[in-house]
Design a protein around this motif. Structure first.
Motif, PDB file in Angstrom:
ATOM      1  N   PHE A  47      20.583  -0.663  -4.659  1.00 37.58           N
ATOM      2  CA  PHE A  47      19.273  -1.091  -4.188  1.00 37.58           C
ATOM      3  C   PHE A  47      18.901  -0.276  -2.952  1.00 37.58           C
ATOM      4  O   PHE A  47      19.517  -0.426  -1.902  1.00 37.58           O
ATOM      5  N   ILE A  48      17.919   0.593  -3.084  1.00 41.84           N
ATOM      6  CA  ILE A  48      17.434   1.377  -1.946  1.00 41.84           C
ATOM      7  C   ILE A  48      16.271   0.607  -1.330  1.00 41.84           C
ATOM      8  O   ILE A  48      15.211   0.458  -1.952  1.00 41.84           O
ATOM      9  N   VAL A  49      16.466   0.093  -0.125  1.00 42.10           N
ATOM     10  CA  VAL A  49      15.446  -0.723   0.543  1.00 42.10           C
ATOM     11  C   VAL A  49      14.587   0.188   1.417  1.00 42.10           C
ATOM     12  O   VAL A  49      15.101   0.883   2.300  1.00 42.10           O
ATOM     13  N   ILE A  50      13.274   0.172   1.162  1.00 43.71           N
ATOM     14  CA  ILE A  50      12.338   1.040   1.890  1.00 43.71           C
ATOM     15  C   ILE A  50      11.382   0.154   2.682  1.00 43.71           C
ATOM     16  O   ILE A  50      10.612  -0.618   2.105  1.00 43.71           O
ATOM     17  N   ARG A  51      11.438   0.260   3.999  1.00 46.25           N
ATOM     18  CA  ARG A  51      10.570  -0.551   4.854  1.00 46.25           C
ATOM     19  C   ARG A  51       9.563   0.294   5.634  1.00 46.25           C
ATOM     20  O   ARG A  51       8.449  -0.160   5.886  1.00 46.25           O
ATOM     21  N   ALA A  52       9.934   1.493   6.056  1.00 42.27           N
ATOM     22  CA  ALA A  52       9.091   2.296   6.935  1.00 42.27           C
ATOM     23  C   ALA A  52       7.759   2.629   6.263  1.00 42.27           C
ATOM     24  O   ALA A  52       7.724   3.056   5.100  1.00 42.27           O
ATOM     25  N   GLN A  53       6.661   2.455   6.998  1.00 43.87           N
ATOM     26  CA  GLN A  53       5.336   2.694   6.446  1.00 43.87           C
ATOM     27  C   GLN A  53       5.177   4.133   5.975  1.00 43.87           C
ATOM     28  O   GLN A  53       4.594   4.388   4.904  1.00 43.87           O
ATOM     29  N   GLN A  54       5.692   5.091   6.732  1.00 43.34           N
ATOM     30  CA  GLN A  54       5.517   6.490   6.337  1.00 43.34           C
ATOM     31  C   GLN A  54       6.231   6.800   5.028  1.00 43.34           C
ATOM     32  O   GLN A  54       5.746   7.609   4.223  1.00 43.34           O
ATOM     33  N   ASP A  55       7.363   6.147   4.797  1.00 41.83           N
ATOM     34  CA  ASP A  55       8.083   6.350   3.540  1.00 41.83           C
ATOM     35  C   ASP A  55       7.326   5.717   2.376  1.00 41.83           C
ATOM     36  O   ASP A  55       7.224   6.301   1.288  1.00 41.83           O
ATOM     37  N   ARG A  56       6.783   4.526   2.612  1.00 36.33           N
ATOM     38  CA  ARG A  56       6.004   3.863   1.558  1.00 36.33           C
ATOM     39  C   ARG A  56       4.727   4.646   1.265  1.00 36.33           C
ATOM     40  O   ARG A  56       4.277   4.707   0.117  1.00 36.33           O
ATOM     41  N   ASP A  57       4.152   5.252   2.276  1.00 34.17           N
ATOM     42  CA  ASP A  57       2.957   6.080   2.065  1.00 34.17           C
ATOM     43  C   ASP A  57       3.280   7.290   1.180  1.00 34.17           C
ATOM     44  O   ASP A  57       2.481   7.675   0.325  1.00 34.17           O
ATOM     45  N   ARG A  58       4.437   7.905   1.400  1.00 41.85           N
ATOM     46  CA  ARG A  58       4.826   9.044   0.566  1.00 41.85           C
ATOM     47  C   ARG A  58       4.997   8.616  -0.892  1.00 41.85           C
ATOM     48  O   ARG A  58       4.547   9.312  -1.811  1.00 41.85           O
ATOM     49  N   VAL A  59       5.625   7.465  -1.097  1.00 40.87           N
ATOM     50  CA  VAL A  59       5.794   6.955  -2.456  1.00 40.87           C
ATOM     51  C   VAL A  59       4.436   6.636  -3.070  1.00 40.87           C
ATOM     52  O   VAL A  59       4.178   6.930  -4.240  1.00 40.87           O
ATOM     53  N   TRP A  60       3.545   6.051  -2.276  1.00 42.21           N
ATOM     54  CA  TRP A  60       2.209   5.701  -2.779  1.00 42.21           C
ATOM     55  C   TRP A  60       1.446   6.953  -3.221  1.00 42.21           C
ATOM     56  O   TRP A  60       0.765   6.928  -4.253  1.00 42.21           O
ATOM     57  N   LYS A  84      -6.251  -3.331  -9.280  1.00 41.36           N
ATOM     58  CA  LYS A  84      -5.826  -3.010  -7.917  1.00 41.36           C
ATOM     59  C   LYS A  84      -4.307  -2.887  -7.884  1.00 41.36           C
ATOM     60  O   LYS A  84      -3.594  -3.836  -8.214  1.00 41.36           O
ATOM     61  N   LEU A  85      -3.835  -1.713  -7.495  1.00 39.77           N
ATOM     62  CA  LEU A  85      -2.407  -1.431  -7.506  1.00 39.77           C
ATOM     63  C   LEU A  85      -1.983  -0.936  -6.117  1.00 39.77           C
ATOM     64  O   LEU A  85      -1.527   0.184  -5.954  1.00 39.77           O
ATOM     65  N   GLU A  86      -2.153  -1.805  -5.122  1.00 38.48           N
ATOM     66  CA  GLU A  86      -1.910  -1.420  -3.733  1.00 38.48           C
ATOM     67  C   GLU A  86      -0.599  -1.956  -3.178  1.00 38.48           C
ATOM     68  O   GLU A  86      -0.379  -1.940  -1.966  1.00 38.48           O
ATOM     69  N   GLY A  87       0.274  -2.452  -4.053  1.00 40.77           N
ATOM     70  CA  GLY A  87       1.479  -3.105  -3.576  1.00 40.77           C
ATOM     71  C   GLY A  87       2.401  -2.224  -2.766  1.00 40.77           C
ATOM     72  O   GLY A  87       3.047  -2.695  -1.825  1.00 40.77           O
ATOM     73  N   ILE A  88       2.484  -0.948  -3.088  1.00 39.42           N
ATOM     74  CA  ILE A  88       3.425  -0.063  -2.403  1.00 39.42           C
ATOM     75  C   ILE A  88       3.143  -0.021  -0.905  1.00 39.42           C
ATOM     76  O   ILE A  88       4.060  -0.079  -0.080  1.00 39.42           O
ATOM     77  N   ARG A  89       1.892   0.081  -0.541  1.00 39.44           N
ATOM     78  CA  ARG A  89       1.529   0.165   0.874  1.00 39.44           C
ATOM     79  C   ARG A  89       1.397  -1.203   1.531  1.00 39.44           C
ATOM     80  O   ARG A  89       1.666  -1.347   2.725  1.00 39.44           O
ATOM     81  N   LYS A  90       0.993  -2.222   0.769  1.00 40.95           N
ATOM     82  CA  LYS A  90       0.742  -3.528   1.367  1.00 40.95           C
ATOM     83  C   LYS A  90       2.003  -4.375   1.496  1.00 40.95           C
ATOM     84  O   LYS A  90       2.152  -5.123   2.466  1.00 40.95           O
ATOM     85  N   ALA A  91       2.899  -4.282   0.528  1.00 42.20           N
ATOM     86  CA  ALA A  91       4.122  -5.092   0.580  1.00 42.20           C
ATOM     87  C   ALA A  91       5.035  -4.565   1.687  1.00 42.20           C
ATOM     88  O   ALA A  91       5.282  -3.360   1.765  1.00 42.20           O
ATOM     89  N   PRO A  92       5.557  -5.433   2.542  1.00 38.35           N
ATOM     90  CA  PRO A  92       6.384  -4.963   3.657  1.00 38.35           C
ATOM     91  C   PRO A  92       7.739  -4.406   3.238  1.00 38.35           C
ATOM     92  O   PRO A  92       8.376  -3.683   4.009  1.00 38.35           O
ATOM     93  N   VAL A  93       8.190  -4.739   2.041  1.00 36.61           N
ATOM     94  CA  VAL A  93       9.479  -4.246   1.556  1.00 36.61           C
ATOM     95  C   VAL A  93       9.293  -3.633   0.169  1.00 36.61           C
ATOM     96  O   VAL A  93       8.689  -4.248  -0.713  1.00 36.61           O
ATOM     97  N   ASN A  94       9.811  -2.435  -0.012  1.00 38.38           N
ATOM     98  CA  ASN A  94       9.901  -1.808  -1.333  1.00 38.38           C
ATOM     99  C   ASN A  94      11.385  -1.633  -1.637  1.00 38.38           C
ATOM    100  O   ASN A  94      12.188  -1.389  -0.737  1.00 38.38           O
TER     101      ASN A  94
END
Length: 226
Positions: free
Chosen positions: A66-79, A105-115
């Motif tokens: 399980f790779i836990v991604i919290r940082a906004q900049q990392d989630r932005d790259r995935v988005w 609407k598919l905004e979960g990557i950026r809006k959810a605090p944990v990926n």
């Protein structure tokens, strides 16, 4: 000489316990947009991952990570990687179907605090794994069981979860440093929500509907189209 074996009682759950299990199953939803910004406490996230880690696995191989991604900049790259793939996906539909797809609407990557990116290490357990000898995909199926455990536990904790599958595999590998030998199984978005649809969102928005149970049960042998 006798050998004692630890066995757990197989008694049915109480009525309240059974109701809670079925409630989690029947009210689980794939959350795409309605995440709150509230952080998920570490102790709660740990409980969810513990539930996932208690999933059944072929040969007790436990092939998941399980790779836990919290940082906004990392989630932005995935988005951004998702957005590129999502634009391609929209072009695969035609007419009103394409319009309906684009309206989702598919905004979960950026809006959810944990990926969480869930992977499968197909080498775990060795070359020959009990139960995988004739079906090499059993380790992937086991990893999906872990995701389902996590999903139901999240529902019980009042946490929404969405499964994002619209990616180019290579993009996620580059962003998250995942080696080629590791299978990417699921990319999940988790966060608190204040409400959930009473039916699956894609059903509410006219994309599809749940099939009647009778349509998917066959008695004794295959009875669908050849």
């Amino acid at each position: 000489m006798t050998t004692s074996t630890a066995l757990a009682q197989a008694a049915p759950f109480s009525t309240d316990e059974r109701d809670a299990v079925y409630k989690a199953i029947h009210t689980r939803r794939d959350v795409r947009d309605q995440f709150l910004p509230d952080p998920v406490p570490n102790e709660v996230l740990r409980k969810l991952l513990e539930a996932a880690h208690h999933a059944p696995s072929v040969g007790l191989s436990q092939p998941w990570n399980f790779i836990v991604i919290r940082a906004q900049q990392d989630r932005d790259r995935v988005w951004r990687a998702f957005q590129a793939a999502n634009a391609e996906a929209a072009e695969m539909f035609e007419g009103t179907r394409r319009d309906t797809y684009r309206a989702l609407k598919l905004e979960g990557i950026r809006k959810a605090p944990v990926n969480i990116c869930v992977t499968c290490d197909r080498s775990r357990g060795g070359k020959v794994v009990l139960g995988r000898t004739h079906n090499p995909n059993m380790d992937v199926y086991s990893t999906v069981c872990a995701i389902q455990n996590l999903w139901l536990a999240a529902r019980a904790e009042g946490i929404g979860m969405g499964w994002v599958s619209i990616f180019h595999d290579a993009d996620l590998r580059e962003i998250l440093g995942i080696p080629e030998r590791i299978e990417i199984v699921g990319y999940l978005c988790l966060g608190y929500v204040d409400e959930l649809y009473d039916r699956p969102e894609l059903e509410v928005k006219g994309w599809s509907r749940r099939l009647p149970l009778e349509d998917v049960i066959f008695d004794g042998k295959w009875q669908g189209e050849a």
